[in-house]
Design a protein around this motif. Sequence first.
Motif, PDB file in Angstrom:
ATOM      1  N   GLY A  77     -10.509  -9.603  -7.728  1.00  0.00           N
ATOM      2  CA  GLY A  77      -9.476  -8.572  -7.804  1.00  0.00           C
ATOM      3  C   GLY A  77      -7.961  -8.735  -7.445  1.00  0.00           C
ATOM      4  O   GLY A  77      -7.594  -8.305  -6.711  1.00  0.00           O
ATOM      5  N   GLY A  78      -7.794 -10.042  -8.174  1.00  0.00           N
ATOM      6  CA  GLY A  78      -6.368 -10.493  -7.793  1.00  0.00           C
ATOM      7  C   GLY A  78      -6.261 -11.867  -8.068  1.00  0.00           C
ATOM      8  O   GLY A  78      -7.279 -12.507  -8.749  1.00  0.00           O
ATOM      9  N   SER A 132      -8.062 -12.634  -2.398  1.00  0.00           N
ATOM     10  CA  SER A 132      -8.654 -11.434  -3.557  1.00  0.00           C
ATOM     11  C   SER A 132     -10.193 -11.452  -3.425  1.00  0.00           C
ATOM     12  O   SER A 132     -10.919 -12.642  -3.401  1.00  0.00           O
ATOM     13  CB  SER A 132      -8.173 -11.794  -4.688  1.00  0.00           C
ATOM     14  OG  SER A 132      -6.783 -11.854  -5.038  1.00  0.00           O
ATOM     15  N   LYS A 147      -7.335 -11.526 -12.215  1.00  0.00           N
ATOM     16  CA  LYS A 147      -6.700 -10.545 -12.711  1.00  0.00           C
ATOM     17  C   LYS A 147      -6.378  -9.326 -12.176  1.00  0.00           C
ATOM     18  O   LYS A 147      -6.901  -8.860 -11.273  1.00  0.00           O
ATOM     19  CB  LYS A 147      -7.823  -9.917 -14.026  1.00  0.00           C
ATOM     20  CG  LYS A 147      -8.478 -10.993 -14.785  1.00  0.00           C
ATOM     21  CD  LYS A 147      -7.736 -11.719 -15.467  1.00  0.00           C
ATOM     22  CE  LYS A 147      -8.450 -12.921 -16.313  1.00  0.00           C
ATOM     23  NZ  LYS A 147      -8.903 -13.838 -15.735  1.00  0.00           N
ATOM     24  N   ASP A 148      -4.891  -8.974 -12.171  1.00  0.00           N
ATOM     25  CA  ASP A 148      -4.364  -8.094 -11.347  1.00  0.00           C
ATOM     26  C   ASP A 148      -4.933  -6.807 -10.958  1.00  0.00           C
ATOM     27  O   ASP A 148      -5.111  -5.989  -9.962  1.00  0.00           O
ATOM     28  CB  ASP A 148      -2.971  -8.115 -11.614  1.00  0.00           C
ATOM     29  CG  ASP A 148      -2.179  -9.016 -11.164  1.00  0.00           C
ATOM     30  OD1 ASP A 148      -2.615 -10.125 -10.293  1.00  0.00           O
ATOM     31  OD2 ASP A 148      -1.041  -9.475 -11.839  1.00  0.00           O
ATOM     32  N   ASP A 149      -5.591  -6.173 -12.346  1.00  0.00           N
ATOM     33  CA  ASP A 149      -6.309  -5.050 -12.307  1.00  0.00           C
ATOM     34  C   ASP A 149      -7.746  -4.700 -12.082  1.00  0.00           C
ATOM     35  O   ASP A 149      -8.400  -4.015 -12.148  1.00  0.00           O
ATOM     36  CB  ASP A 149      -6.112  -4.084 -13.637  1.00  0.00           C
ATOM     37  CG  ASP A 149      -6.576  -4.880 -14.786  1.00  0.00           C
ATOM     38  OD1 ASP A 149      -7.227  -6.009 -14.628  1.00  0.00           O
ATOM     39  OD2 ASP A 149      -6.793  -4.083 -15.750  1.00  0.00           O
ATOM     40  N   TRP A 150      -8.370  -6.070 -11.632  1.00  0.00           N
ATOM     41  CA  TRP A 150      -9.746  -6.287 -11.671  1.00  0.00           C
ATOM     42  C   TRP A 150     -10.449  -5.701 -10.504  1.00  0.00           C
ATOM     43  O   TRP A 150     -11.452  -5.544  -9.911  1.00  0.00           O
ATOM     44  CB  TRP A 150     -10.379  -7.505 -12.072  1.00  0.00           C
ATOM     45  CG  TRP A 150     -10.268  -7.552 -13.586  1.00  0.00           C
ATOM     46  CD1 TRP A 150      -9.480  -6.817 -14.510  1.00  0.00           C
ATOM     47  CD2 TRP A 150     -11.251  -8.356 -14.530  1.00  0.00           C
ATOM     48  NE1 TRP A 150      -9.883  -7.149 -15.592  1.00  0.00           N
ATOM     49  CE2 TRP A 150     -10.920  -8.148 -15.734  1.00  0.00           C
ATOM     50  CE3 TRP A 150     -12.135  -9.418 -13.972  1.00  0.00           C
ATOM     51  CZ2 TRP A 150     -11.255  -8.968 -16.931  1.00  0.00           C
ATOM     52  CZ3 TRP A 150     -12.698 -10.007 -15.096  1.00  0.00           C
ATOM     53  CH2 TRP A 150     -12.239 -10.058 -16.474  1.00  0.00           C
ATOM     54  N   ASP A 151      -9.594  -5.284  -9.534  1.00  0.00           N
ATOM     55  CA  ASP A 151     -10.031  -4.791  -8.178  1.00  0.00           C
ATOM     56  C   ASP A 151     -10.565  -3.417  -8.434  1.00  0.00           C
ATOM     57  O   ASP A 151     -11.360  -3.135  -7.393  1.00  0.00           O
ATOM     58  CB  ASP A 151      -8.679  -4.894  -7.015  1.00  0.00           C
ATOM     59  CG  ASP A 151      -9.302  -4.753  -5.665  1.00  0.00           C
ATOM     60  OD1 ASP A 151     -10.403  -5.523  -5.376  1.00  0.00           O
ATOM     61  OD2 ASP A 151      -9.048  -3.976  -4.801  1.00  0.00           O
ATOM     62  N   THR A 152     -10.010  -2.714  -9.245  1.00  0.00           N
ATOM     63  CA  THR A 152     -10.456  -1.311  -9.494  1.00  0.00           C
ATOM     64  C   THR A 152     -11.445  -1.220 -10.713  1.00  0.00           C
ATOM     65  O   THR A 152     -11.852  -0.223 -11.152  1.00  0.00           O
ATOM     66  CB  THR A 152      -9.489  -0.379  -9.486  1.00  0.00           C
ATOM     67  OG1 THR A 152      -8.427  -0.679 -10.415  1.00  0.00           O
ATOM     68  CG2 THR A 152      -8.861  -0.360  -7.998  1.00  0.00           C
ATOM     69  N   ARG A 153     -11.208  -2.295 -11.675  1.00  0.00           N
ATOM     70  CA  ARG A 153     -12.001  -2.056 -13.173  1.00  0.00           C
ATOM     71  C   ARG A 153     -13.367  -2.030 -12.911  1.00  0.00           C
ATOM     72  O   ARG A 153     -14.018  -2.874 -11.976  1.00  0.00           O
ATOM     73  CB  ARG A 153     -11.628  -3.433 -13.875  1.00  0.00           C
ATOM     74  CG  ARG A 153     -11.799  -3.243 -15.331  1.00  0.00           C
ATOM     75  CD  ARG A 153     -11.006  -4.338 -15.882  1.00  0.00           C
ATOM     76  NE  ARG A 153     -11.279  -4.348 -17.547  1.00  0.00           N
ATOM     77  CZ  ARG A 153     -10.734  -4.992 -18.220  1.00  0.00           C
ATOM     78  NH1 ARG A 153      -9.563  -5.829 -17.850  1.00  0.00           N
ATOM     79  NH2 ARG A 153     -11.056  -5.073 -19.711  1.00  0.00           N
TER      80      ARG A 153
END
Length: 212
Positions: A35-36, A42, A147-153
Amino acid sequence: KPWKWKKHVLTPPYAPALRQIIRQRLPTSVDIETGGRSAIKSRIRVIGFANKHISVSLPWGVEMDLVKQILEDPKIPKIGQNFIYDRTALLYQHGVHVQGTIHDTLALHSILAPGLKHDLAFQACVETHAPRWKDEFKAGAGDVKGKDDWDTRPLEDIQPYNAKDNDLQNFLYYRHLERLNDVSRGKEIYKEAQELAEIALKMTVRGLKIDI
């Protein structure tokens, strides 16, 4: 012919696919999704494996006994893309030391085509007719992992992407290794790159002592 993906296991039960990989002991692609972009900070959200026959992607923390058995089995060769990222995250965050002969498709491609880009998407578009799967998941094709948005995806978005990454890594490993024979001192250069990667991994995880 249309590109044919391997069988992808993306839902439980994961254990049969993991046991198949352990049993077959073929060169196995390993890929994590974080997630980062920091291997140190991350969190790992997904881990996947693929050999010639099957690709499995599962949430981190699920079937950990089998996951660790694959990662730590010295008789299963491991394949990664920019593998030092995955190995650093696994070792620094969770104390999991990836064992077995280590291969990196990025390092292989940099020897085969030093003047070209080496990200996985570029390698795949040159060497295969696989669909542009990174565009499908809006994940980008850069060299930097994470990926910056994959911590909540949602995980159901990440796992299919991870399975396809592993699928292509495994395919490219065999293609690159075969072509390495055609490069002057190719195997020697690759061996040196592998040795330097081990040093870099230890430096990244342990740090350096500095006398100030």
